[in-house]
Scaffold this active site. Structure first.
Site, PDB file in Angstrom:
ATOM      1  N   PRO A  60       5.080  11.428  -4.949  1.00 55.65           N
ATOM      2  CA  PRO A  60       5.208  10.686  -6.214  1.00 55.65           C
ATOM      3  C   PRO A  60       6.619  10.158  -6.479  1.00 55.65           C
ATOM      4  CG  PRO A  60       3.821  12.610  -6.525  1.00 55.65           C
ATOM      5  CD  PRO A  60       4.349  12.709  -5.117  1.00 55.65           C
ATOM      6  N   LYS A  82       0.831  -1.225   0.000  1.00 57.05           N
ATOM      7  CA  LYS A  82       0.000   0.000   0.000  1.00 57.05           C
ATOM      8  C   LYS A  82       0.857   1.263   0.000  1.00 57.05           C
ATOM      9  CE  LYS A  82      -3.727  -2.251   2.654  1.00 57.05           C
ATOM     10  NZ  LYS A  82      -3.100  -3.541   2.937  1.00 57.05           N
TER      11      LYS A  82
HETATM   12  O1  C5P Z   1      -7.399 -11.782   8.057  1.00 52.03           O
HETATM   13  P1  C5P Z   1      -8.217 -11.010   7.064  1.00 52.03           P
HETATM   14  O2  C5P Z   1      -9.068 -11.908   6.175  1.00 52.03           O
HETATM   15  O3  C5P Z   1      -8.986  -9.872   7.689  1.00 52.03           O
HETATM   16  O4  C5P Z   1      -7.114 -10.363   6.099  1.00 52.03           O
HETATM   17  C1  C5P Z   1      -7.423  -9.396   5.129  1.00 52.03           C
HETATM   18  C2  C5P Z   1      -6.165  -8.966   4.452  1.00 52.03           C
HETATM   19  O5  C5P Z   1      -6.488  -8.006   3.456  1.00 52.03           O
HETATM   20  C3  C5P Z   1      -5.137  -8.324   5.360  1.00 52.03           C
HETATM   21  O6  C5P Z   1      -3.866  -8.768   4.904  1.00 52.03           O
HETATM   22  C4  C5P Z   1      -5.287  -6.845   5.144  1.00 52.03           C
HETATM   23  O7  C5P Z   1      -4.058  -6.163   5.255  1.00 52.03           O
HETATM   24  C5  C5P Z   1      -5.779  -6.787   3.697  1.00 52.03           C
HETATM   25  N1  C5P Z   1      -6.580  -5.627   3.341  1.00 52.03           N
HETATM   26  C6  C5P Z   1      -7.776  -5.324   3.967  1.00 52.03           C
HETATM   27  N2  C5P Z   1      -8.494  -4.219   3.578  1.00 52.03           N
HETATM   28  C7  C5P Z   1      -8.070  -3.438   2.576  1.00 52.03           C
HETATM   29  C8  C5P Z   1      -6.863  -3.746   1.934  1.00 52.03           C
HETATM   30  C9  C5P Z   1      -6.151  -4.862   2.329  1.00 52.03           C
HETATM   31  O8  C5P Z   1      -8.199  -6.064   4.865  1.00 52.03           O
HETATM   32  N3  C5P Z   1      -8.797  -2.421   2.175  1.00 52.03           N
END
Ligand code: C5P
Length: 229
Positions: free
Chosen positions: A66, A61
């Protein structure tokens, strides 16, 4: 329905990563390396995923000026991940720089823009001074990402229908925040079940703890894959 399952490897330990990939790689082809694992184990962990025959999704992320994001993107592309995330709140110039950097090094990595984290709800947005609804904020950020040349976005399954309508069939929509039915006490707020997310138009679903902290990760992954057809 043809969405793919991505498993988030959120751990500090390489041994845990290796065990999970060995358990799951017969049915899961993409593993997500996020800031916890990358910071704990270093970029070599991407090679571990790839050497086991799977694809790596690098979810750091990027959110910076930039110039910095451009150089971080070039560095990230060297590890040949399938997908890389940047944070859309970094603004359109930052997003365009990320795309230019990826193109400059000739990488085929897809760049995805994180919109509003799935752990944030309306109250949390107000706290940081964002007064529009979650749907409006996510749509605005996703449209900006598309205009800047990104390949897709990461958003909650709750916004997938409006995103798919607005962004078209080819834009990638990745949805974390997937939860089995019943309560699960953790930090995710805008959640949905896997099947609902896919029916709403997700290209990929990301599942972490419901699989990785299950006593039987393979059985849990199989169950989710069966649900999404
Ligand atoms: O354990 P869980 O299913 O909650 O993991 C979700 C994953 O997706 C984590 O690695 C988290 O960092 C990522 N993530 C998220 N929401 C976002 C972007 C990424 O939960 N908007």
């Amino acid at each position: 329905m043809s969405a793919k399952l991505i498993v988030a490897l959120d751990t500090d330990e390489l041994q845990v990563v290796e065990k999970l990939i060995d358990q799951l790689s017969s049915i899961v082809k993409i593993f997500k390396v996020g800031s916890q694992l990358f910071t704990a184990c270093g970029p070599e962990v991407l090679q571990v995923v790839q050497q086991k025959g799977a694809e790596a999704f690098l979810d750091l992320k990027f959110h910076d000026i930039p110039n910095t994001v451009s150089h971080a993107m070039e560095a990230a592309c060297r590890y040949k991940p399938l997908m890389i995330t940047v944070h859309t709140l970094g603004g359109s110039q930052m997003l365009r720089s990320a795309v230019q950097a990826r193109n400059h090094v000739g990488s085929s990595a897809k760049i995805l823009g994180v919109t509003i984290l799935t752990s944030l709800d309306k109250g949390a947005l107000e706290e940081i001074g964002l007064s529009a609804s979650v749907n409006e904020e996510v749509l605005c950020l996703a449209q900006m990402a598309q205009a800047a040349g990104l390949d897709g976005v990461v958003a909650s399954p709750q916004e997938t229908v409006i995103l798919r309508q607005s962004l078209g069939e080819d834009f990638i929509i990745v949805t974390p925040g997937i939860r089995p039915s019943g309560p699960m006490n953790d930090d995710q707020r805008r959640t949905m079940q896997a099947k609902e997310a896919v029916m709403a138009g997700a290209s990929y679903i990301v599942v972490g703890r419901p699989i990785t902290q299950s006593p039987d990760p393979l059985a849990q992954a199989k169950k989710i894959l069966e649900e999404i057809g």
